[in-house]
Design a protein around this motif. Structure first.
Motif, PDB file in Angstrom:
ATOM      1  N   GLN A 108      -6.491  18.056  21.307  1.00 40.11           N
ATOM      2  CA  GLN A 108      -6.989  18.037  22.800  1.00 40.11           C
ATOM      3  C   GLN A 108      -8.031  17.191  23.155  1.00 40.11           C
ATOM      4  O   GLN A 108      -7.991  16.358  24.101  1.00 40.11           O
ATOM      5  CB  GLN A 108      -7.320  19.461  23.379  1.00 40.11           C
ATOM      6  CG  GLN A 108      -7.474  19.905  24.741  1.00 40.11           C
ATOM      7  CD  GLN A 108      -8.109  21.147  24.869  1.00 40.11           C
ATOM      8  OE1 GLN A 108      -8.338  21.850  23.946  1.00 40.11           O
ATOM      9  NE2 GLN A 108      -7.883  21.514  25.990  1.00 40.11           N
ATOM     10  N   GLY A 109      -8.863  16.956  22.209  1.00 38.60           N
ATOM     11  CA  GLY A 109      -9.876  15.791  22.392  1.00 38.60           C
ATOM     12  C   GLY A 109      -9.472  14.505  22.368  1.00 38.60           C
ATOM     13  O   GLY A 109     -10.040  13.797  23.241  1.00 38.60           O
ATOM     14  N   GLU A 161      -6.365  25.897  14.874  1.00 41.88           N
ATOM     15  CA  GLU A 161      -7.348  25.791  16.250  1.00 41.88           C
ATOM     16  C   GLU A 161      -8.035  24.423  16.134  1.00 41.88           C
ATOM     17  O   GLU A 161      -8.170  23.897  17.112  1.00 41.88           O
ATOM     18  CB  GLU A 161      -8.431  26.995  16.195  1.00 41.88           C
ATOM     19  CG  GLU A 161      -9.143  27.140  17.452  1.00 41.88           C
ATOM     20  CD  GLU A 161      -8.520  27.288  18.592  1.00 41.88           C
ATOM     21  OE1 GLU A 161      -8.833  27.034  19.770  1.00 41.88           O
ATOM     22  OE2 GLU A 161      -7.393  27.796  18.760  1.00 41.88           O
ATOM     23  N   ALA A 162      -8.438  24.242  14.803  1.00 40.37           N
ATOM     24  CA  ALA A 162      -9.199  22.894  14.791  1.00 40.37           C
ATOM     25  C   ALA A 162      -8.350  21.645  15.091  1.00 40.37           C
ATOM     26  O   ALA A 162      -8.782  20.786  15.751  1.00 40.37           O
ATOM     27  CB  ALA A 162      -9.840  22.634  13.255  1.00 40.37           C
ATOM     28  N   ARG A 171      -5.579  21.631  17.137  1.00 36.57           N
ATOM     29  CA  ARG A 171      -5.383  21.778  18.533  1.00 36.57           C
ATOM     30  C   ARG A 171      -6.448  21.099  19.212  1.00 36.57           C
ATOM     31  O   ARG A 171      -6.274  20.411  20.164  1.00 36.57           O
ATOM     32  CB  ARG A 171      -5.044  23.248  18.939  1.00 36.57           C
ATOM     33  CG  ARG A 171      -4.772  23.201  20.434  1.00 36.57           C
ATOM     34  CD  ARG A 171      -4.636  24.806  20.735  1.00 36.57           C
ATOM     35  NE  ARG A 171      -5.772  25.521  20.635  1.00 36.57           N
ATOM     36  CZ  ARG A 171      -6.706  25.554  21.665  1.00 36.57           C
ATOM     37  NH1 ARG A 171      -6.619  24.705  22.702  1.00 36.57           N
ATOM     38  NH2 ARG A 171      -7.903  26.155  21.518  1.00 36.57           N
ATOM     39  N   ILE A 172      -7.786  21.678  18.865  1.00 37.42           N
ATOM     40  CA  ILE A 172      -9.005  21.055  19.519  1.00 37.42           C
ATOM     41  C   ILE A 172      -9.006  19.455  19.396  1.00 37.42           C
ATOM     42  O   ILE A 172      -9.547  18.915  20.374  1.00 37.42           O
ATOM     43  CB  ILE A 172     -10.221  21.833  19.003  1.00 37.42           C
ATOM     44  CG1 ILE A 172     -10.294  23.305  19.668  1.00 37.42           C
ATOM     45  CG2 ILE A 172     -11.772  21.159  19.610  1.00 37.42           C
ATOM     46  CD1 ILE A 172     -11.415  24.022  18.865  1.00 37.42           C
TER      47      ILE A 172
END
Length: 182
Positions: A115-116, A108-109, A111-112
């Protein structure tokens, strides 16, 4: 009197008393052996049987208690080993869940962050496009004032702006390379 005294001896009873006593003794002996003795023996045998039965029951109960105690101890040992196994399984499962959650959190980190970064790249590209447009508009306006002609035609203006920006980038990269050499 002398004769009477000789016949009566206080130590020896009269023969009639001896005969009556003997008959009474034999009668008593007969009644005792016929009725009392069998009853005494029967009561004695019953009591002995009860005592032996009680002892046998006590021994049997003690053996059953010892067997139940051994069975209880075996079940207790089995329950303890099963509880230890359940604890170990729970710990292993907790570790596995922990690792899964850690992997999910890391994913998740990532992916974030990705995405950022993508969002930053998009904003950067949008900002560069806006700056190029503003810079181009200002350059056309300034060039129009300097040259004295109107650069209203869109195709000409774009070509001029692109040429100006390319020259600007080329000169800044030459200056950046020269500054790095110093």
């Amino acid at each position: 009197m002398i004769l009477a005294q000789e016949e009566y001896n206080p130590v020896l009873p009269h023969t009639s008393e001896i005969i009556i006593g003997l008959i009474a003794f034999l009668l008593l002996l007969f009644v005792m052996t016929k009725f009392v003795k069998p009853r005494f023996e029967k009561v004695y045998e019953e009591r002995a049987a009860k005592i032996e039965g009680g002892i046998e029951k006590a021994e049997k109960a003690q053996a059953e208690a010892e067997q139940a105690l051994a069975q209880y101890k075996a079940q207790l040992a089995e329950a303890r080993s099963e509880a230890a196994k359940i604890r170990d399984d729970a710990r292993a499962e907790a570790e596995q869940i922990k690792e899964e959650l850690r992997a999910q959190a890391e994913e998740e980190a990532r992916r974030i962050v990705a995405q950022g970064e993508a969002q930053l790249q998009a904003q950067r590209a949008q900002l560069i496009a806006e700056l190029r447009e503003d810079l181009g508009r200002n350059a056309v306006l300034l060039a129009g004032r300097i040259v004295g002609e109107s650069l209203e035609d869109e195709a000409r203006r774009r070509g001029t702006v692109d040429r100006f920006l390319d020259e600007l980038e080329a000169s800044s990269s030459v200056n950046g390379a020269a500054g790095a050499r110093k």
